[in-house]
Enzyme design. Structure first.
Site, mmCIF file in Angstrom:
data_model
loop_
_atom_site.group_PDB
_atom_site.id
_atom_site.type_symbol
_atom_site.label_atom_id
_atom_site.label_comp_id
_atom_site.label_asym_id
_atom_site.label_seq_id
_atom_site.Cartn_x
_atom_site.Cartn_y
_atom_site.Cartn_z
ATOM 1 N N LYS A 1 -22.403 99.742 31.480
ATOM 2 C CA LYS A 1 -21.294 100.447 30.769
ATOM 3 C C LYS A 1 -21.950 100.478 29.309
ATOM 4 O O LYS A 1 -21.918 101.642 28.475
ATOM 5 C CB LYS A 1 -20.127 99.944 30.887
ATOM 6 C CG LYS A 1 -19.522 99.846 32.389
ATOM 7 C CD LYS A 1 -18.116 99.136 32.279
ATOM 8 C CE LYS A 1 -17.690 98.575 33.734
ATOM 9 N NZ LYS A 1 -16.749 97.769 33.517
ATOM 10 N N HIS B 1 -21.710 88.846 46.952
ATOM 11 C CA HIS B 1 -21.687 89.082 45.387
ATOM 12 C C HIS B 1 -21.979 87.724 44.570
ATOM 13 O O HIS B 1 -21.608 87.747 43.470
ATOM 14 C CB HIS B 1 -20.213 89.244 44.979
ATOM 15 C CG HIS B 1 -19.678 90.601 45.073
ATOM 16 N ND1 HIS B 1 -20.178 91.639 44.254
ATOM 17 C CD2 HIS B 1 -19.236 91.398 46.335
ATOM 18 C CE1 HIS B 1 -19.684 92.903 44.813
ATOM 19 N NE2 HIS B 1 -19.154 92.584 46.079
ATOM 20 N N LYS C 1 -21.484 82.451 32.137
ATOM 21 C CA LYS C 1 -21.793 83.686 31.368
ATOM 22 C C LYS C 1 -21.963 83.291 29.879
ATOM 23 O O LYS C 1 -22.216 84.217 29.059
ATOM 24 C CB LYS C 1 -20.439 84.489 31.551
ATOM 25 C CG LYS C 1 -20.295 85.172 32.788
ATOM 26 C CD LYS C 1 -18.992 86.068 32.857
ATOM 27 C CE LYS C 1 -18.795 86.667 34.173
ATOM 28 N NZ LYS C 1 -19.451 88.053 34.397
ATOM 29 N N LYS D 1 -15.901 90.310 29.036
ATOM 30 C CA LYS D 1 -15.989 89.674 30.406
ATOM 31 C C LYS D 1 -15.068 88.584 30.695
ATOM 32 O O LYS D 1 -14.621 87.852 29.886
ATOM 33 C CB LYS D 1 -17.446 89.547 30.934
ATOM 34 C CG LYS D 1 -18.370 88.533 29.866
ATOM 35 C CD LYS D 1 -19.709 88.226 30.049
ATOM 36 C CE LYS D 1 -20.436 89.741 29.685
ATOM 37 N NZ LYS D 1 -21.235 90.140 30.644
#
Ligand code: PLP
Length: 814
Positions: free
Chosen positions: A665, A365, A559, A553
């Site tokens: 999503k 991951h 990010k 998130k």
């Protein structure tokens, strides 16, 4: 879909009333919402378990292969509405509750988010459970039952404050404790060598044995034909060792110390992203759920594969069982399986090793080499002496085979051996024990093969494959966005719930003004719903005519929530400086937790709240922009946020986000992605078409270039753009946003003195321009709605049903 659960609303009401009476000991009218909620879950779970028993018998009779998905996290979220949808009784129950004088909303809002996961990785595992059940796969989750979740996030003076997430406070109606299936697990002890007639073997003596006790949670597949289960383990003392003497002397804490020490193993969920590795309790958690899971698999296998003469058909194991390891947390599966097969069942090494490598598979991951899990050998050996010996043996044989086949390539051995430099390298252990290694988006798998795991890829390219992540459309579109779902179903039928690729048929409506207007109405409804929630939670009033620009998130430097808030600061500066500047009115919405120990990420949260405080209290700026930070991001409020989003911020530094799933999503819910070419954004761009997504900034090759040449200089970026970027950077330390709780020198240092490792300054201008371009496009509402529709219509590929079918075919062979 057949509805066998309740004949009609009347039958539901009758059974439900009876369940409330027997569970709560009160009449329905006397019960409160939480009691009504718990009774409804019990009723649904009761029906689900009946289906599960039928499935289980069929699996056994047909010798169907079972898949065990090992994951230290399952971020399952609230289950009730999802299970009602999957069982085809959402309307029946909703009507029934209304007739009984309450509402589904009142009842289901009592459900808490179980604290069993952190973020994306845990949510992926939960979507996979849903999809395995939908696809009719006998797939079981294996995880930990944490007494407390990560933490409940509250914001005080702009700061994240962590409060205990006591998610079990009112009990959890979906779980059933199964003490009869407990598995003893031993830590510590000493390995003793025995020898007889030239044969030798080892046993583990002493140590501390704890009981892993399973709790089962039903997993209801859409269509209602398959019900699987998620099994999570809690640590308990094997026997009650209550110290009566200590208690009588008044030392109450000492009296129950033993129980407390054991239960500590399953007390708390660790963050998965902030250097929390190295904690001995974490290693105990990893071994507990691995050993308990393997123990439980063994029991079932032996029950089903022991012949009349008492011999077990071990050769059948890899055809009967697939063990999938989600990241490296379950890396000990291989060593534990070897231990059981050889030490306990008496198989020879080669046979046992064949079973291990044909059963186990692994998903990576991360692309961050420093995030790969490692344990110091001395810690590891002391806690798990026999497992350590098995790892040593796996490593020894790996090196031996390596020398035979690639003796001239010692450079490859250095990076692929398991034991190195006093450490156990869990990723290498996972790969060596597995027949399959996969990344989670095309670009991520490419980077694994080319960079992070290039040596393994050179040695065994056939092991590597890509499985682009996916999401549950039933939950994140069906349950989360009822108005849009209804519109879609009216247009193309409800087949999309079963097969999300059907959404493609929505393209037929891209020039249909009636449909596009209805879509806009639905988005408006969702924005109003979110605005109400934001008002309740934060007091901030959002303008539903403004663009809802959303980044939700976990907080992490890569990010780049910092880049986003820099954009807001810049827009605000321009509003203040220039009375003629009129940006597209926008609500900037943030949500997410930072790991408790991750100071930098927590400072970014404080910055966002500090900017919000200034912007939201400036009456002139307020005509155009607002900033909202929604506390305590979780699956529950995510389901309110995604449907209301119009811009989906997916702005990680290129090459850093393995896949992302919130991008999927949000795409499904008709938000336009504003993103870098990173993770699954690359595939979103291909599927939606470049005209329906806004891409900006450095690409993977650019970032790699700067890093390898070492010619990126943050000060150059700052000096080149003093007016806007320079201003924003200065404002971190000049008091502009310091009113709530001070300045932001840590962030300033990270950018200007540690040379901006995430290229925030480099991507700033391209990012702001891309955002402004989206603002212009938004002015043409028809065009925007067409783009949104194109996103929904092309999002079907990202169904986790598709992902699971690929795992089933290519990896698990079921
Ligand atoms: C989907 C999801 C995530 C993952 O978000 P990314 O943007 O992909 O990191 C995290 N938390 C929750 C609650 C989610 O539903």
């Amino acid at each position: 879909m057949k509805n066998e659960i309740f004949k009609d609303t009347e039958q539901f009401k009758r059974e439900y009333r009876r369940m409330v009476e027997s569970e709560v000991g009160k009449g329905f009218d006397e019960a409160d919402d939480h009691e009504r909620f718990a009774a409804l879950c019990k009723l649904v779970a009761f029906r689900a378990r009946a289906i599960h028993v039928r499935n289980d018998n069929a699996i056994e009779a047909q010798r169907k292969k079972r898949v065990f998905y090992f994951s230290l996290e399952f971020l399952i979220g609230p289950l009730l509405e999802n299970y009602l949808l999957n069982l085809g009784i959402l309307d029946t129950v909703s009507e029934g509750l209304a007739e009984m004088g309450t509402s589904l909303e009142a009842v289901s809002s009592c459900e808490v988010d179980p604290g069993l996961g952190n973020g994306g990785l845990g949510r992926l595992a939960a979507c996979f459970l849903d999809s395995m059940a939908h696809e009719g796969i006998a797939g079981y989750g294996n995880g930990m039952r944490y007494r407390y979740g990560l933490f409940r996030q509250v914001i005080k003076d702009g700061r994240q404050v962590e409060e205990t997430d006591n998610w079990l406070a009112k009990g959890y109606p979906w779980e059933v404790r199964r003490p009869e299936s407990a598995v003893p697990v031993t830590f510590g002890g000493e390995v003793v060598r025995h020898e007889e007639d030239g044969r030798y073997w080892f046993t583990l003596e002493g140590g501390e044995t704890v009981n892993a006790v399973p709790y089962d949670i039903p997993v209801v597949g859409y269509g209602g034909n398959t019900v699987n289960k998620l099994r999570v383990w809690a640590a308990e003392p094997v026997e009650e060792r209550f110290d009566l003497d200590a208690f009588n002397e008044g030392a109450y804490a000492d009296a129950s110390k033993f129980r407390t020490d054991v239960e500590a193993i399953s007390t708390i969920l660790y963050p998965n992203d902030a250097g929390e590795h190295g904690r001995i309790l974490r290693l105990k958690q990893e071994y507990l759920f691995v050993a308990a899971g393997i123990g439980s698999i063994m029991r079932t296998f032996k029950r089903e594969h022991t012949g009349a003469d008492g011999t077990v058909d071990w050769a059948a194991f890899p055809e009967a069982v697939a063990i999938h390891t989600n990241d490296t947390h379950p890396a000990m599966c291989g060593a534990e399986l070897l231990r059981v097969l050889v030490d306990e069942e008496g198989l020879d090494y080669d046979t046992a090793w064949g079973i291990v490598t044909r059963s186990i598979s692994y998903t990576n991951h991360t692309v961050l080499p420093e995030a790969l899990e490692k344990w110091p050998i001395d810690v590891f050996r002391r806690l798990l002496p026999r497992i350590y010996m098995w790892i040593e043996e796996i490593d020894r044989r790996y090196r031996e085979d390596f020398m035979v086949e690639h003796g001239d390539r010692m450079d490859l051995l250095r990076d692929t051996a398991i034991l190195w430099d006093g450490q156990v390298r869990m990723a290498n252990l996972s790969i060596i024990c597995s027949h399959s290694v996969n990344g989670v988006a095309k670009i991520h798998t490419d980077i694994l093969e080319r960079e992070v795991l290039k040596d393994f890829y050179e040695l065994t390219p056939e092991k590597f494959n890509n499985k682009t992540n996916g999401i549950s459309f039933r939950r994140f579109l069906g349950n989360a966005n009822p108005s849009y779902s209804r519109l879609i179903t009216d247009a193309i039928g409800d087949g999309w719930l079963d097969d999300a690729s059907e959404l493609k048929r929505l393209e037929a409506f891209s020039a249909d003004p009636v449909f596009l207007d209805a879509m806009a109405d639905s988005k408006r409804l969702n924005k109003e719903r979110l605005a109400r929630y934001v008002r309740e939670q934060t007091g901030v009033e959002l303008d539903c005519d403004s663009v809802f620009d959303v980044q939700v998130k976990r907080f992490h430097a890569y990010k780049r929530q910092l880049l986003n808030i820099f954009k807001v600061m810049d827009v605000y500066n321009r509003i203040v400086a220039d009375p003629s500047y009129r940006p597209r009115p926008t609500s900037f919405i943030f949500s997410g937790k930072a790991a408790q120990s991750y100071t930098y990420a927590k400072e970014v949260i404080r910055l966002i709240n500090s900017v919000a405080d200034v912007v939201n209290n400036d009456p002139r700026a307020n005509e155009m922009i607002k900033v909202a930070f929604i506390p305590n991001f979780s699956v529950g409020n995510a389901e309110l946020i995604y449907p209301a989003a119009e811009i989906s911020e997916q702005i990680s530094t290129a090459g850093m986000e393995a896949s992302g799933t919130s991008n999927m999503k949000l795409m499904a819910n008709g938000a336009i992605t504003l993103g870098t070419l990173d993770g699954a954004n690359v595939e979103i761009a291909q599927l939606a078409g470049r005209e329906n997504i806004e891409i900006f900034g450095l690409e993977v090759a650019d970032v790699e270039g700067y890093k390898s040449r070492g010619d990126y200089f943050a000060w150059d970026e700052y000096n080149r753009d003093r007016d806007r970027l320079g201003r924003v950077v200065d404002e971190l330390v000049d008091g502009t946003f310091a009113r709530l709780s001070g300045d932001f020198s840590l962030i300033h240092d990270g950018l200007m003195h540690q040379n901006d490792a995430d290229f925030v300054l480099k991507d700033f201008r391209p990012y702001v321009s891309a955002w402004e371009h989206l603002g212009e496009v938004y002015g043409d509402r028809r065009r925007w709605n067409r783009m949104a529709l194109a996103n929904t219509a092309n999002s079907g590929f990202f169904s986790s049903d598709r992902t699971i079918r690929e795992y089933a075919e290519d990896i698990w062979h079921v």
